[in-house]
Design a protein around this motif. Structure first.
Motif, mmCIF file in Angstrom:
data_model
loop_
_atom_site.group_PDB
_atom_site.id
_atom_site.type_symbol
_atom_site.label_atom_id
_atom_site.label_comp_id
_atom_site.label_asym_id
_atom_site.label_seq_id
_atom_site.Cartn_x
_atom_site.Cartn_y
_atom_site.Cartn_z
ATOM 1 N N ALA A 67 0.787 -1.224 -0.003
ATOM 2 C CA ALA A 67 -0.203 -0.345 -0.330
ATOM 3 C C ALA A 67 0.657 1.504 -0.097
ATOM 4 N N GLY A 68 1.935 0.873 0.265
ATOM 5 C CA GLY A 68 3.332 2.406 0.169
ATOM 6 C C GLY A 68 2.672 3.112 1.216
ATOM 7 N N VAL A 69 2.745 2.941 2.387
ATOM 8 C CA VAL A 69 2.258 3.231 3.942
ATOM 9 C C VAL A 69 3.750 3.142 5.334
ATOM 10 N N GLN A 70 3.931 3.796 5.567
ATOM 11 C CA GLN A 70 5.556 3.385 6.221
ATOM 12 C C GLN A 70 4.364 3.853 7.643
ATOM 13 N N HIS A 71 4.092 2.977 9.254
ATOM 14 C CA HIS A 71 3.038 3.108 10.180
ATOM 15 C C HIS A 71 4.553 3.228 11.758
ATOM 16 N N ARG A 72 4.548 4.330 11.844
ATOM 17 C CA ARG A 72 5.260 4.689 13.530
ATOM 18 C C ARG A 72 4.541 4.814 14.572
ATOM 19 N N HIS A 73 5.075 4.097 15.467
ATOM 20 C CA HIS A 73 4.186 3.140 16.901
ATOM 21 C C HIS A 73 5.093 4.005 17.656
ATOM 22 N N TRP A 74 4.366 4.732 18.483
ATOM 23 C CA TRP A 74 4.485 5.930 19.798
ATOM 24 C C TRP A 74 3.792 5.017 20.449
ATOM 25 N N LEU A 75 5.145 5.185 21.681
ATOM 26 C CA LEU A 75 4.017 4.664 23.209
ATOM 27 C C LEU A 75 4.559 6.041 23.939
ATOM 28 N N GLY A 76 4.005 5.808 24.718
ATOM 29 C CA GLY A 76 3.800 6.538 26.280
ATOM 30 C C GLY A 76 3.053 6.286 27.672
ATOM 31 N N MET A 77 3.104 7.232 28.381
ATOM 32 C CA MET A 77 2.285 6.848 29.875
ATOM 33 C C MET A 77 2.485 6.039 30.197
ATOM 34 N N LEU A 78 3.263 5.089 30.074
ATOM 35 C CA LEU A 78 4.042 4.137 30.429
ATOM 36 C C LEU A 78 4.282 3.876 32.129
ATOM 37 N N GLU A 79 3.477 2.853 31.964
ATOM 38 C CA GLU A 79 3.361 2.600 34.048
ATOM 39 C C GLU A 79 4.258 1.193 34.364
ATOM 40 N N VAL A 80 5.272 0.884 35.017
ATOM 41 C CA VAL A 80 5.815 -0.029 35.201
ATOM 42 C C VAL A 80 5.602 -0.466 36.663
ATOM 43 N N ALA A 81 5.565 -1.704 36.499
ATOM 44 C CA ALA A 81 4.878 -2.809 37.875
ATOM 45 C C ALA A 81 6.019 -3.869 37.960
ATOM 46 N N GLU A 82 6.526 -3.799 39.012
ATOM 47 C CA GLU A 82 7.691 -5.546 39.406
ATOM 48 C C GLU A 82 6.337 -5.803 40.016
ATOM 49 N N GLN A 83 6.296 -7.805 39.691
ATOM 50 C CA GLN A 83 5.281 -8.249 39.927
ATOM 51 C C GLN A 83 6.365 -9.102 40.793
ATOM 52 N N PRO A 84 5.064 -9.652 42.406
ATOM 53 C CA PRO A 84 5.869 -10.503 43.040
ATOM 54 C C PRO A 84 6.678 -11.594 42.990
ATOM 55 N N ASP A 85 6.178 -12.086 41.626
ATOM 56 C CA ASP A 85 6.862 -13.885 40.712
ATOM 57 C C ASP A 85 7.948 -13.182 39.928
ATOM 58 N N GLY A 86 8.363 -12.115 39.691
ATOM 59 C CA GLY A 86 9.104 -11.532 39.269
ATOM 60 C C GLY A 86 8.705 -11.287 37.681
ATOM 61 N N THR A 87 8.057 -11.258 37.272
ATOM 62 C CA THR A 87 7.537 -10.535 35.717
ATOM 63 C C THR A 87 7.313 -8.936 36.371
#
Length: 139
Positions: A67-87
């Motif tokens: 299709a001749g289309v370029q996608h760009r993914h923009w990630l934001g509002m990141l939340e990170v939480a380590e879980q008790p199992d290490g994930t």
């Protein structure tokens, strides 16, 4: 959560999305575990396993190229939480910006993304990704 974990996740997503947007599908798929899952409310069934995820990404990349289309993914509002199992639970908003050859850029999709990240040989990998497009009913 330590500041270094947040930064590590930010760098992980920077590399992962750059691989996808630059058509490096095999490298992008390698950021998932072998048994990784990619689920989305836009699909009736999740893609299960790195091979399936990679095949789906190759098909999407081929459609965009045709299709001749370029996608760009923009990630934001990141939340990170380590879980008790290490994930690591990582939640973001993602905008997908589409630019047709010779055309102007526009927001194609707005989504939320929730990942379960694990360490494999010391590197973060996605074990489970749930993407929810804002224009569709929740899964």
């Amino acid at each position: 959560m330590t500041e270094s974990l947040y930064e590590e996740v930010q760098h992980f997503y920077g590399r992962q999305m750059r691989h996808l947007d630059e058509g490096e599908v095999t490298q992008w798929a390698a950021t998932f575990t072998e048994d990784g899952v990619f689920a989305a409310n836009a699909r009736p069934h999740p893609q299960e396993g790195r091979g399936s995820i990679e095949r789906g990404a190759h098909e999407a990349a081929a459609r965009l190229a045709a299709a001749g289309v370029q996608h760009r993914h923009w990630l934001g509002m990141l939340e990170v939480a380590e879980q008790p199992d290490g994930t690591v639970l990582a939640r973001t908003y993602a905008l997908i910006i589409a630019t047709p050859k010779g055309g102007g850029a526009a927001v194609h999709l707005s989504t939320s993304c929730e990942d379960r990240l694990v360490r494999v040989a010391g590197e973060l990998k996605v074990r489970h990704r749930q993407v929810c497009r804002d224009d569709l009913p929740a899964a």
